[in-house]
Design an enzyme around this catalytic site. Structure first.
Site, mmCIF file in Angstrom:
data_model
loop_
_atom_site.group_PDB
_atom_site.id
_atom_site.type_symbol
_atom_site.label_atom_id
_atom_site.label_comp_id
_atom_site.label_asym_id
_atom_site.label_seq_id
_atom_site.Cartn_x
_atom_site.Cartn_y
_atom_site.Cartn_z
ATOM 1 N N ASP A 107 42.585 49.765 48.404
ATOM 2 C CA ASP A 107 43.560 49.172 47.487
ATOM 3 C C ASP A 107 44.198 50.178 46.550
ATOM 4 O OD1 ASP A 107 41.337 49.637 45.934
ATOM 5 O OD2 ASP A 107 40.790 47.532 45.749
ATOM 6 N N ASP A 160 35.803 47.380 51.629
ATOM 7 C CA ASP A 160 35.497 47.423 50.195
ATOM 8 C C ASP A 160 34.543 46.289 49.890
ATOM 9 O OD1 ASP A 160 37.254 49.372 49.658
ATOM 10 O OD2 ASP A 160 38.846 48.070 48.903
ATOM 11 N N ASP A 209 43.532 55.777 48.017
ATOM 12 C CA ASP A 209 43.005 55.356 49.319
ATOM 13 C C ASP A 209 43.982 55.655 50.450
ATOM 14 O OD1 ASP A 209 40.622 54.390 48.390
ATOM 15 O OD2 ASP A 209 41.375 52.358 48.037
HETATM 16 P P1 ATP Z 1 35.229 48.446 45.894
HETATM 17 O O1 ATP Z 1 36.376 47.562 45.541
HETATM 18 O O2 ATP Z 1 35.596 49.681 46.618
HETATM 19 O O3 ATP Z 1 34.064 47.726 46.423
HETATM 20 P P2 ATP Z 1 34.673 48.708 43.168
HETATM 21 O O4 ATP Z 1 35.879 47.939 42.840
HETATM 22 O O5 ATP Z 1 33.357 48.141 42.857
HETATM 23 O O6 ATP Z 1 34.657 49.133 44.622
HETATM 24 P P3 ATP Z 1 35.592 50.663 41.360
HETATM 25 O O7 ATP Z 1 36.581 49.697 40.922
HETATM 26 O O8 ATP Z 1 35.978 52.044 41.712
HETATM 27 O O9 ATP Z 1 34.787 50.149 42.580
HETATM 28 O O10 ATP Z 1 34.461 50.674 40.258
HETATM 29 C C1 ATP Z 1 33.415 51.594 40.274
HETATM 30 C C2 ATP Z 1 32.648 51.514 38.973
HETATM 31 O O11 ATP Z 1 33.512 51.829 37.909
HETATM 32 C C3 ATP Z 1 32.104 50.124 38.677
HETATM 33 O O12 ATP Z 1 30.798 49.981 39.176
HETATM 34 C C4 ATP Z 1 32.099 50.082 37.159
HETATM 35 O O13 ATP Z 1 30.903 50.630 36.653
HETATM 36 C C5 ATP Z 1 33.245 51.001 36.807
HETATM 37 N N1 ATP Z 1 34.450 50.228 36.466
HETATM 38 C C6 ATP Z 1 35.079 49.347 37.254
HETATM 39 N N2 ATP Z 1 36.163 48.841 36.650
HETATM 40 C C7 ATP Z 1 36.234 49.420 35.451
HETATM 41 C C8 ATP Z 1 37.144 49.342 34.340
HETATM 42 N N3 ATP Z 1 38.204 48.545 34.383
HETATM 43 N N4 ATP Z 1 36.893 50.089 33.269
HETATM 44 C C9 ATP Z 1 35.835 50.914 33.240
HETATM 45 N N5 ATP Z 1 34.964 51.043 34.228
HETATM 46 C C10 ATP Z 1 35.134 50.317 35.326
#
Ligand code: ATP
Length: 923
Positions: A652, A349, A656
């Site tokens: 996480d 990730d 997954d």
């Molecule tokens: P990884 O941990 O796999 O690297 P990530 O944590 O960046 O990935 P996600 O958490 O799935 O991936 O987030 C993907 C997208 O969703 C982010 O780029 C953001 O635009 C949006 N996002 C993340 N967190 C939130 C939230 N709490 N509320 C709304 N949108 C969110």
């Protein structure tokens, strides 16, 4: 939000009594309000003082540990072993023959062997026990009206617990509030399909599986959010009643251990057969007395059977697991330790693993302008400014709504704790709270916008939505998430003084531009509630939103991750980043970390269009995957495995789990990971850090090395001893060792000297070798050669000394004493060789050494001096005093073995023909 919540094992004597009264109440028949009244609980949770008082009466929320075998049973079980059976039967026979001294030696050998096994097993179990404690679960509760993450064992009846997808239900709960809640109750009911939950009360005689308003301890939340009132804890829960423990660390057995165990048994059987043949040969052909020969072959079998093998393997593994735990990688399934050593690809990730997960909004695109946001970290200090002027949200509609959306469509909390600003919950959301606070909008403002409904964030929609009633009575739906997803719901955009038509291309350009700077991008939008609108649902969200702004959030890469990525590349391990983030953000962050620099990133949407063959090629070539959902992760793991790779995959979220299970090594995040992810994985990273995973790969290699080192030590030393006796019988020589002496050597050296190798740290060059080829046999080609070579070497050295001593007129007893000492000395020296399979035993870079090696060598030396010079041991074993010169001869023999073994290593190194990894490394 991560409320890891698994009921832990631990003794709770007081509990059952305390909860007995409450156990009578049929909670599933009550409505939430009644349940609260009965438990004197409030919606805002218990006061901390009251919770502490209740903890005293009800006891900790934990189940009694599974009953383990007592020490006596464990000790007795040590005697269940081929070798000890052989020795015990022999003791009976020698006693019948009246050879009391031999009986005594045999029995002593039996007891020593059993004790060593007992102590070793205890050590291994203690190591695993300590690790179980590290997996203790947590729960998110309301106390004093605030959200707090506490140890799940501290929950008491009356607590209000918050649940989210991926959590394990920490106690029996009466639900007070539930949003699309689905729970997997298979741990309790055996029903594998998740069940829908609601707030309704059930009939008195409703079976467990149909009690919709309850959530039971040990079950898994697979979807939605909820609030529940704790009604039972610990042994009073349904889980406690059926007294089944949840999860935990697997037992100490792995395919490799079982394979070695079987190998040991086969070897033991072969040795017993060989001993019988030697007996027949000696008595019938050479005419030795049957009683002497009998004792000799028993001693022979005792020295050749590798009885310490399984125990030392187990300890090596347990010590490896302990070392990993010290580095904050917790092993839940032991085979993962072996698999780690052969990992060829790590799929990681991004957020929190490769980056620090300390988010700060740095850029705000809003109302056709770009604002810079000052300050770093969670302290709400800094200004939102454009062209050097601070922006005023009161005079700017777009800015005001963007900040409000960030503040309200948000489940995180911002608080100051001993002078440090901290975030509770998701750091991405925390960053938006800090942004709002920088503009003067804080919790007090949020409280005036009553929240009516929530659609929690999930990694498939990449959106979160909430519905609020503003102070003026107007109702709003606020939406935040990935820009392309939010834009798909927008029809217009907000400007400083009103609404305009949506310029999709401009927003896309701004999103790409922000992401290309390595910033995480979140879009913020809002709309008024339409009359008669149903409760929030993804399907009915509609397209009437107005785009308010884009927040660009910096999340700096972890410094140690950059280094760890470099280490992995040196070690022949590819690192791939699979993230839910924007492709440009992923590429920029990847480049900073040395992952996929200069190569394009592939998105989840593109993966969805590929067939398996195309994906196999892309999975191998590309290193950065963006906007990937859990299902894409699963396909990537399978594609890489089809390519012949051994894959470690991090994860996480609740979704997954399939990818984590499918990977050769599933790795869950201990901090932000859900319980569902932890359950599915073999390893949990307590600090969510990629560097920890790289360190675990290194330890995995070290464990495998140590297992090989031990085998390479044990087999030839046992073999050498046995060969001495067999050769003497075959060539009609005087026996250089008596039966009792063979047993002595066995007691002194077996599993004591070799055990030291289990404590060997990783070799300095261990991460410069390519991964071990998967499926490589433990005892193939090179290893078989080394066993034969060293056995012959030991035999030749001992026999050579013995024959030479007899030739110069040394009395037989003295020559034998020297032979015994020579065998032990040769083993001590060979232990030094064995610390490195291919590298020289001593070189500057290999300091500091392993102190356990020196302690065991010193221990053995003391025992040998006693054997040689203590009168009562002389009586038992027929040994005699040795002169200094004779000791010198003994040491010279040991040193000769050492030198010969080092020469063998040098020759093989020069020829480039070591086992798997070394061969390729030197090629
Ligand atoms: P990884 O941990 O796999 O690297 P990530 O944590 O960046 O990935 P996600 O958490 O799935 O991936 O987030 C993907 C997208 O969703 C982010 O780029 C953001 O635009 C949006 N996002 C993340 N967190 C939130 C939230 N709490 N509320 C709304 N949108 C969110």
């Amino acid at each position: 939000m991560s409320a890891g919540t698994r009921a832990a094992a631990g003794a709770t004597g007081r509990h059952a009594k305390g909860a007995a009264g409450a156990a009578e109440v049929p909670w599933h028949t009550l409505h939430g309000e009644d349940a609260k009244a009965r438990l004197q609980a409030q919606r805002s949770g218990l006061a901390q003082a009251e919770a502490e008082r209740r903890l005293l009466t009800h006891g900790r929320n934990a189940l009694a540990a599974a009953r383990r075998r007592g020490p006596l049973v464990r000790l007795l079980l040590q005697f269940h072993n081929v070798l000890l059976y052989v020795m015990m039967v022999s003791a009976v026979i020698t006693a019948a023959l009246g050879h009391w001294l031999d009986t005594g030696v045999l029995l002593a050998a039996v007891v020593v062997n059993a004790l060593i096994g007992f102590v070793q097993e205890g050590r291994a179990e203690a190591a695993m026990e300590a690790i179980r404690d590290l997996l203790a679960p947590h729960a998110l509760v309301l106390r004093d009206g605030e959200r707090r993450e506490i140890d799940a064992a501290e929950l008491v009846p009356g607590d209000v617990v918050l649940l989210a997808a991926g959590d394990r239900v920490p106690a029996d709960l009466r639900l007070l509030n539930a949003h699309a809640l689905r729970v997997d109750e298979s741990a309790l009911t055996g029903e594998s399909l998740p069940v829908e939950k609601s707030l309704v009360a059930s009939a008195h005689d409703a079976p467990l599986a149909e009690r919709e308003g309850m959530a039971y301890s040990g079950t898994l939340v697979v979807h939605g959010q909820a609030e529940g009132l704790v009604v039972h804890t610990g042994a009073a829960t349904e889980l406690g009643r059926i007294n089944r423990l949840v999860g935990g660390v697997a037992a100490l057995a792995t395919p490799l251990l079982r394979q070695i165990g079987r190998f040991g048994q086969l070897l033991a059987a072969a040795i017993v057969a060989l001993a019988a043949a030697t007996f027949a040969l000696g008595v019938l052909w050479r005419g030795h007395a049957a009683s002497d020969m009998f004792l000799m072959v028993v001693a022979l079998a005792a020295s050749a059977i590798p009885e310490g093998l399984p125990a030392v393997m187990t300890i090596t593994l347990a010590l490896g697991v302990q070392r990993m735990a010290r580095r904050r990688a917790i092993v839940r399934r032991l085979p993962a330790v072996e698999a780690l050593g052969s990992v060829t690809v790590i799929c990681s990730d991004k957020t929190g693993t490769l980056t620090r997960n300390e988010m700060t909004v740095q850029r705000l695109v809003c109302g056709a302008h770009v604002y810079a946001v000052g300050g770093l970290g969670y302290a709400p200090v800094g200004t939102i400014e454009r062209d050097g002027h601070a922006a005023d949200p009161r005079a700017n509609l777009a800015l005001r709504m963007a900040l409000h959306t960030g503040l309200l469509c948000n489940d995180a909390g911002l608080r100051i704790d001993e002078g440090t600003w901290r975030i509770d919950g998701d750091p991405t959301e925390g960053a938006l709270l800090v942004l709002a606070a920088k503009a003067g909008l804080d919790g007090a403002v949020a409280a005036t916008w009553r929240r009516l409904d929530t659609l929690p964030f999930d990694s498939v929609h990449r959106l979160m939505a909430t519905c609020h009633e503003a102070p003026d009575g107007e109702r709003w739906v606020l939406l935040k998430g990935a820009p392309e997803q939010v834009l798909a719901h927008c029809a217009g955009e907000l400007r400083a003084h009103g609404t305009h038509a949506l310029d999709v291309d401009w927003w896309r350009r701004m999103a790409n531009d922000t992401a290309a700077q390595g910033l995480r991008v979140l879009a913020l939008a809002c709309r008024r509630v339409v009359p008669g609108e149903p409760p929030l649902a993804w399907e009915t969200l509609g397209h009437g939103f107005e785009m308010a702004g884009l927040a660009g959030i910096i999340d700096p890469p972890r410094l140690e991750a950059t280094e760890a990525v470099r280490d992995c590349h040196h070690a022949g391990v590819r690192v791939k980043m699979i993230t839910g983030d924007h492709a440009e953000t992923a590429r920029a962050v990847g480049a900073q970390l040395g992952i996929g620099a200069g190569k394009p990133a592939v998105t989840g949407a593109e993966i969805a269009l590929m067939d398996d063959a195309a994906l196999r090629r892309i999975a191998w070539e590309v290193d950065v995957f963006a906007r990937a959902s859990p299902e894409h992760k699963l396909r990537l793991v399978k594609a890489l495995q089809a390519h012949g790779e051994v894959v470690a995959m991090t994860g996480d979220g609740v979704n997954d789990a399939p990818a984590l299970k499918c990977a050769d090594v599933g790795v869950a995040m201990g901090g932000k990971g859900t319980e569902a992810a932890k359950e599915a994985s073999a390893i949990v990273l307590a600090d969510d850090n990629f560097a920890t995973l790289a360190a675990a790969v290194r330890e995995g290699r070290a464990v495998y090395d140590n297992i090989r080192k031990f085998i390479l030590f044990m087999l030839p030393t046992n073999g050498g001893e046995a060969l001495v006796v067999v050769a003497a019988i075959l060539f009609e020589l005087t026996l250089p060792l008596t039966a009792a002496q063979v047993l002595w050597i066995n007691m002194v050296t077996s599993a004591t000297l070799g055990l030291a190798l289990a404590f060997e740290p990783a070799e300095p060059g261990i991460m410069n070798r390519p991964p071990r080829p998967p499926g490589e046999r433990l005892l193939s080609g090179f290893f078989a050669w080394r066993v034969v070579f060293v056995s012959a070497l030991m035999m030749a050295a001992t026999m050579g000394l013995f024959i030479a001593e007899l030739a110069i007129g040394t009395p037989l007893d003295t020559a034998r004493t020297m032979a015994v000492n020579a065998v032990v000395a040769a083993e001590m020296f060979y232990l030094l060789n064995s610390r490195f399979i291919m590298e020289p035993a001593f070189s500057r870079q290999q300091r500091p050494g392993n102190p356990v090696v020196w302690v065991t060598i010193a221990g053995c030396a003391v025992l040998q001096i006693a054997f040689t010079h203590a009168p009562w041991l002389q009586q038992v074993f027929g040994s005699t005093d040795l002169s200094l010169a004779q000791w010198g001869h003994v040491l010279a023999v040991g040193a000769a073995v050492f030198v010969a073994a080092e020469i063998e290593k040098a020759v093989i190194r020069a020829a480039g023909r070591g086992p798997g990894g070394w061969r390729a490394a030197s090629a």
